[in-house]
Design a protein around this motif. Structure first.
Motif, short mmCIF file in Angstrom:
data_model
loop_
_atom_site.label_atom_id
_atom_site.label_comp_id
_atom_site.label_asym_id
_atom_site.label_seq_id
_atom_site.Cartn_x
_atom_site.Cartn_y
_atom_site.Cartn_z
N ASP A 198 0.93 -1.49 -0.11
CA ASP A 198 -0.06 -0.35 -0.15
C ASP A 198 0.59 1.09 -0.20
O ASP A 198 1.32 1.69 1.01
N GLY A 199 0.98 2.22 -0.70
CA GLY A 199 1.78 2.68 -1.03
C GLY A 199 1.37 4.34 -0.19
O GLY A 199 2.50 5.22 -0.24
N VAL A 200 0.26 4.78 -0.01
CA VAL A 200 -0.64 5.52 0.96
C VAL A 200 -0.07 5.14 2.35
O VAL A 200 0.15 6.48 3.15
N CYS A 201 0.92 3.99 2.86
CA CYS A 201 0.41 3.48 3.94
C CYS A 201 2.04 3.42 4.86
O CYS A 201 3.04 3.30 3.84
N ILE A 202 2.01 4.38 5.22
CA ILE A 202 3.61 5.15 5.86
C ILE A 202 4.36 3.59 6.16
O ILE A 202 4.94 3.58 6.06
N PHE A 203 3.71 2.44 7.36
CA PHE A 203 4.38 1.49 8.11
C PHE A 203 4.19 0.92 6.49
O PHE A 203 5.21 -0.13 6.47
N CYS A 204 3.71 0.61 5.71
CA CYS A 204 4.30 -0.37 4.30
C CYS A 204 5.42 -0.18 3.69
O CYS A 204 6.36 -0.54 2.99
N SER A 205 5.23 1.68 3.66
CA SER A 205 6.17 2.04 2.70
C SER A 205 8.19 1.64 3.76
O SER A 205 8.98 1.96 2.94
N ASN A 257 -5.34 -1.31 11.59
CA ASN A 257 -4.98 -0.06 11.97
C ASN A 257 -4.02 0.16 12.42
O ASN A 257 -3.53 1.53 12.63
N ARG A 258 -3.10 -0.09 10.54
CA ARG A 258 -1.68 0.65 10.29
C ARG A 258 -1.97 2.33 9.93
O ARG A 258 -0.95 2.91 10.48
N TYR A 259 -3.04 2.62 9.58
CA TYR A 259 -3.02 3.98 9.30
C TYR A 259 -3.43 5.43 10.82
O TYR A 259 -2.86 6.26 10.76
N ARG A 260 -3.75 4.48 11.33
CA ARG A 260 -4.21 5.31 12.95
C ARG A 260 -3.18 4.83 13.79
O ARG A 260 -2.81 6.40 13.81
N ILE A 261 -2.25 4.07 14.20
CA ILE A 261 -1.38 4.13 14.28
C ILE A 261 0.02 4.78 13.81
O ILE A 261 0.86 5.02 14.12
N PHE A 262 0.20 4.17 12.60
CA PHE A 262 1.06 4.78 11.74
C PHE A 262 1.10 5.89 10.56
O PHE A 262 2.35 6.67 10.54
N GLY A 263 0.24 6.32 10.20
CA GLY A 263 -0.57 7.49 9.78
C GLY A 263 -0.48 6.70 8.23
O GLY A 263 -0.47 6.02 7.88
N LYS A 264 -0.63 8.21 6.84
CA LYS A 264 -0.76 7.63 5.42
C LYS A 264 -0.34 9.12 5.14
O LYS A 264 -1.06 10.01 5.69
N TYR A 265 0.17 8.73 4.26
CA TYR A 265 0.80 9.22 2.69
C TYR A 265 -0.68 10.06 2.69
O TYR A 265 -1.25 9.28 1.84
N ASP A 266 -0.32 11.10 1.85
CA ASP A 266 -1.54 12.36 0.92
C ASP A 266 -1.15 11.73 -0.53
O ASP A 266 -2.23 11.48 -1.62
N ALA A 267 -0.20 10.94 -0.89
CA ALA A 267 -0.11 10.09 -2.32
C ALA A 267 1.08 8.86 -2.16
O ALA A 267 1.34 8.94 -1.12
N CYS A 268 1.60 8.41 -2.81
CA CYS A 268 2.37 7.49 -3.00
C CYS A 268 3.71 7.85 -2.71
O CYS A 268 4.10 8.68 -3.21
N PHE A 269 4.87 7.52 -1.79
CA PHE A 269 5.77 7.32 -1.19
C PHE A 269 6.77 7.58 -2.10
O PHE A 269 6.17 6.78 -3.14
N VAL A 270 7.42 8.62 -2.49
CA VAL A 270 8.55 8.83 -4.02
C VAL A 270 9.62 8.24 -3.42
O VAL A 270 10.71 8.50 -2.51
#
Length: 135
Positions: free
Chosen positions: A13-20, A111-124
């Motif tokens: 998931d490119g907008v998920c901070i944890f995933c990135s 809960n990944r967005y709530r815990i770690f946050g979310k980017y507005d767009a895919c991270f570069v």
């Protein structure tokens, strides 16, 4: 799971901070540069996700294609980690029952967005990592 022609591709998931961060973690330790990455928000990533029954609009797992097969949830994470230098010991975690592993994985994923946050767009990614991203 179904077969896929590209091998050693990690879907995330490119907008998920944890995933990135997971992608950067793997890339930093993958000295052989065997893994490539694709955000689920890309055309290629969405196609891969749909092929394996993952909703690109509401992903609940990352996935990895390894040995021509797709692995999801805890199997994906353990498969990737077990291929990294010095991380082979994680193979023993496959002994933990899959329903238990996947329950823990799903709790974090939900809960990944709530815990770690979310980017507005895919991270570069930086230029070196960018060369390993399939879009």
């Amino acid at each position: 799971m179904s077969k896929w022609s590209d091998d050693d591709v990690i879907l995330y998931d490119g907008v998920c901070i944890f995933c990135s961060r997971w992608v950067r973690f793997v890339a930093a330790r993958d000295t052989a540069k065997r893994f490539r990455f694709t955000p689920i928000q890309s055309d290629y990533g969405a196609k891969l996700a749909r092929a394996f029954g993952i909703d690109p609009g509401d992903p609940d797992t990352n996935a990895v294609v390894h040995g021509g097969e797709a692995f999801v949830k805890s199997d994906a994470a353990l498969t990737v980690l077990s291929q990294l230098p010095g991380w082979g010991w994680v193979r023993m975690l496959f002994a933990v029952p899959k329903p238990l592993r996947d329950r823990v994985y799903s709790l974090i994923a939900r809960n990944r967005y709530r815990i770690f946050g979310k980017y507005d767009a895919c991270f570069v990614p930086d230029a070196e990592l960018r060369a390993r991203v399939i879009e």
